[in-house]
Design a protein around this motif. Sequence first.
Motif, PDB file in Angstrom:
ATOM      1  N   GLU A 196      -9.763   4.243  -2.266  1.00 17.51           N
ATOM      2  CA  GLU A 196      -8.809   3.232  -2.034  1.00 17.51           C
ATOM      3  C   GLU A 196      -8.871   2.635  -0.545  1.00 17.51           C
ATOM      4  N   ARG A 197     -10.074   3.026   0.094  1.00 13.15           N
ATOM      5  CA  ARG A 197     -10.234   2.342   1.542  1.00 13.15           C
ATOM      6  C   ARG A 197     -11.256   1.605   1.482  1.00 13.15           C
ATOM      7  N   TYR A 198     -12.092   1.363   0.041  1.00 17.63           N
ATOM      8  CA  TYR A 198     -12.914   0.386  -0.006  1.00 17.63           C
ATOM      9  C   TYR A 198     -12.310  -1.193   0.262  1.00 17.63           C
ATOM     10  N   PRO A 199     -13.028  -1.999   0.954  1.00 19.73           N
ATOM     11  CA  PRO A 199     -12.181  -3.290   0.845  1.00 19.73           C
ATOM     12  C   PRO A 199     -12.130  -4.001  -0.431  1.00 19.73           C
ATOM     13  N   GLN A 200     -12.780  -3.597  -1.518  1.00 21.00           N
ATOM     14  CA  GLN A 200     -12.327  -4.129  -2.897  1.00 21.00           C
ATOM     15  C   GLN A 200     -11.241  -3.655  -3.378  1.00 21.00           C
ATOM     16  N   ALA A 201     -10.691  -2.356  -2.693  1.00 19.33           N
ATOM     17  CA  ALA A 201      -9.402  -1.867  -3.357  1.00 19.33           C
ATOM     18  C   ALA A 201      -8.234  -2.821  -3.233  1.00 19.33           C
ATOM     19  N   MET A 202      -8.354  -3.931  -2.008  1.00 16.33           N
ATOM     20  CA  MET A 202      -7.246  -4.939  -1.682  1.00 16.33           C
ATOM     21  C   MET A 202      -6.796  -5.479  -2.957  1.00 16.33           C
ATOM     22  N   SER A 254      -8.550  -9.581   6.515  1.00 20.46           N
ATOM     23  CA  SER A 254      -9.074  -9.984   5.345  1.00 20.46           C
ATOM     24  C   SER A 254      -8.011 -10.809   4.381  1.00 20.46           C
ATOM     25  N   ALA A 255      -6.805  -9.866   4.139  1.00 20.82           N
ATOM     26  CA  ALA A 255      -6.051 -10.292   3.194  1.00 20.82           C
ATOM     27  C   ALA A 255      -4.970 -11.456   3.725  1.00 20.82           C
ATOM     28  N   THR A 256      -4.971 -11.320   5.425  1.00 21.36           N
ATOM     29  CA  THR A 256      -4.124 -12.365   5.846  1.00 21.36           C
ATOM     30  C   THR A 256      -4.728 -13.642   5.440  1.00 21.36           C
ATOM     31  N   LYS A 257      -6.143 -13.682   5.910  1.00 22.40           N
ATOM     32  CA  LYS A 257      -7.069 -14.894   5.640  1.00 22.40           C
ATOM     33  C   LYS A 257      -6.741 -15.290   4.232  1.00 22.40           C
ATOM     34  N   ILE A 258      -7.113 -14.456   3.285  1.00 22.49           N
ATOM     35  CA  ILE A 258      -7.124 -14.798   2.120  1.00 22.49           C
ATOM     36  C   ILE A 258      -5.623 -15.386   1.454  1.00 22.49           C
ATOM     37  N   PRO A 279      -4.988   2.036   2.691  1.00 25.19           N
ATOM     38  CA  PRO A 279      -5.109   2.271   3.805  1.00 25.19           C
ATOM     39  C   PRO A 279      -6.523   1.802   4.290  1.00 25.19           C
ATOM     40  N   GLU A 280      -6.468   1.648   5.574  1.00 21.35           N
ATOM     41  CA  GLU A 280      -7.661   0.848   6.181  1.00 21.35           C
ATOM     42  C   GLU A 280      -8.935   2.197   6.388  1.00 21.35           C
ATOM     43  N   PRO A 281     -10.229   1.519   6.348  1.00 21.33           N
ATOM     44  CA  PRO A 281     -11.090   2.624   6.187  1.00 21.33           C
ATOM     45  C   PRO A 281     -11.062   3.289   7.564  1.00 21.33           C
ATOM     46  N   ILE A 282     -11.022   2.599   8.759  1.00 27.15           N
ATOM     47  CA  ILE A 282     -10.500   3.535   9.922  1.00 27.15           C
ATOM     48  C   ILE A 282      -9.040   3.336  10.165  1.00 27.15           C
ATOM     49  N   THR A 283      -8.415   4.463  10.118  1.00 20.77           N
ATOM     50  CA  THR A 283      -6.866   4.275  10.150  1.00 20.77           C
ATOM     51  C   THR A 283      -6.250   3.618  11.386  1.00 20.77           C
ATOM     52  N   GLY A 284      -5.496   2.496  10.932  1.00 19.45           N
ATOM     53  CA  GLY A 284      -4.964   1.616  12.012  1.00 19.45           C
ATOM     54  C   GLY A 284      -5.965   0.493  12.358  1.00 19.45           C
ATOM     55  N   SER A 285      -7.256   0.371  11.782  1.00 20.02           N
ATOM     56  CA  SER A 285      -7.809  -0.685  12.037  1.00 20.02           C
ATOM     57  C   SER A 285      -7.764  -1.806  11.197  1.00 20.02           C
TER      58      SER A 285
END
Length: 554
Positions: free
Chosen positions: A6-12, A213-217, A200-206
């Motif tokens: 769930e931390r992978y970018p694809q998870a979004m 990425s989701a903001t931009k998308i 969750p972010e790969p690095i917590t809080g990052s």
Amino acid sequence: MKYMKERYPQAMFLRQDGEGGGIYHPSVLRTLEQITEVATSILKDADSGLIVFSGCGTSGRLAFMTARTFNKKLESVGKHGCFKYLIAGKDKALFTSQEAPEDDPICGKEMLQEICMNQRKVLFIGITCGLSAPYVAGQLDYCLKNLDVFTPVLLGFNPTNMARNNKIEKWNKTFSDVVSELQKAVSDGKAFILNPVVGPEPITGSSRMKSGSATKILLETIFVGAYTSSQNLTKSKWNPQNHLDIYRAICERVYSVDFSKKISHLIKLGAECLQKNGSIYYLGLDSIGIVGMIDASECPPTYSATLDDVRGFIEGGYTCFGNKEGDLKHLGKHFHISLEDFKTDIAPHLGEKDLVIILSTEGNLSQASFVQSLSCHKAVLAFKDCDIPQEKFDVVIRAQIDNDINLGSVVKDVVDGFRNMYCEMFTKWVCNAVTTGAHVMKGKVYQNSMVDLKVSNNKLYYRSVGIIQKFSNESRDESERYLLKSIYNTDNLSESHCSKTVADHIDVATPLERVVPRAMLAAILKCPISEAEKRLIQEPVIRTVISQTLNSVK
Ligand code: F1P
């Protein structure tokens, strides 16, 4: 580092159902459509109103980028650019983090008032990934008091019940209070909350990563839709889901086997350079270059990197960048952003411990003789089928958005006009992977925590307390005392230290180095601050010293 799927970018892009679903959730798609309708009505008569994006840090930088993209688009068809951006700390914050102004709701409100003077219709999108920034809270609050002019939108990535409920200094509301008021306006159809869960972010809080990425998308999905509808470019109704599919395809492509091998190579090169106290430089064209600059600007607050560790430069400098305040070179060398600046300030001093990454839609930068003659590691990310002299580069990533990615059901003509945006997204994923991976390999991260963050605003102050508490098992109060001891470099906190406000502590802490690691070690070992500092000098790799210390007290 622990890696969970769930931390992978694809998870979004996961299709999550139920309350707090992902970006494909039906309620999220519905909200996207509704905001697109409001935006379309403004764009149909671009002189009649404004669209304002606002945020802090990464969110503010993405606000700038999105306004830039769509103003250019409107201007290209002879229309007036009605997009504006606001960022806490003003344009300086586009390059270096200016996090203290993020804590100021009044400043947020006043900046919004100023740019919206005499407007009759404003779509305001306040971006705060954690539903936390006081600067944005002040603006949303102002919109709520003026709903005849403003349609406020809160864009973030926490469920509303997790909106920050901490006291905002010199204000009478918390972010959570503002969200409750916003919810009432949402139920009256006068405001929107767009807050899919992206995991969750790969690095917590990052939050620069998945949430950024989701903001931009999401912003691009709304405004490509609004632009195409207002220009009557498509007969069928805008379908946000089809547009989200493009980004999903790009994300899968970035993380496909052949590309991820090259990206890992790039991460390793970047890490080697940072470990040897060298630097990573992005040289880019147009908006792709801006993506590199944004990525660079986030490394100091997230990893306590120096401003020289990762830097970005863009062809055409400020003229191309297009920020409101124009040329900021007078602010110092870290505000020198053009390729010419790179050639004079940096190129003559490059060596084996530096990495230059060319970011280019055309590939013509990679062919430039000055780049090829640089005596350092070199890599290129290009988006056109151009003639890249492979032998001159350590890594070549060549992506062709049209051929590589199935643009599927999205109207081809629509996509054609926004191709750069998709290249930017590809670039963001690559740059984020490089700088995150390189800092992880440099030992700046322990497990999934950014343990060497800057204590430069209220949110980061309390995040630091949480990190100290997590690894020391001390109480929250005691963890905060260790943080203060580290900030004031003392084992005996005086009355005067304890009576200061959090904002005062932040003022002192912001320029300091290794505040959190020092406090963590002292809290784990129950030792004086000087002893913790000695350990950090003996073993400067933060992850190593923390894990050695934790093992020693097991
Ligand atoms: C805004 C922000 C982040 C930055 C740091 C401090 O967060 O500036 O971009 O990385 O965490 O806060 P948010 O308001 O978007 O949650």
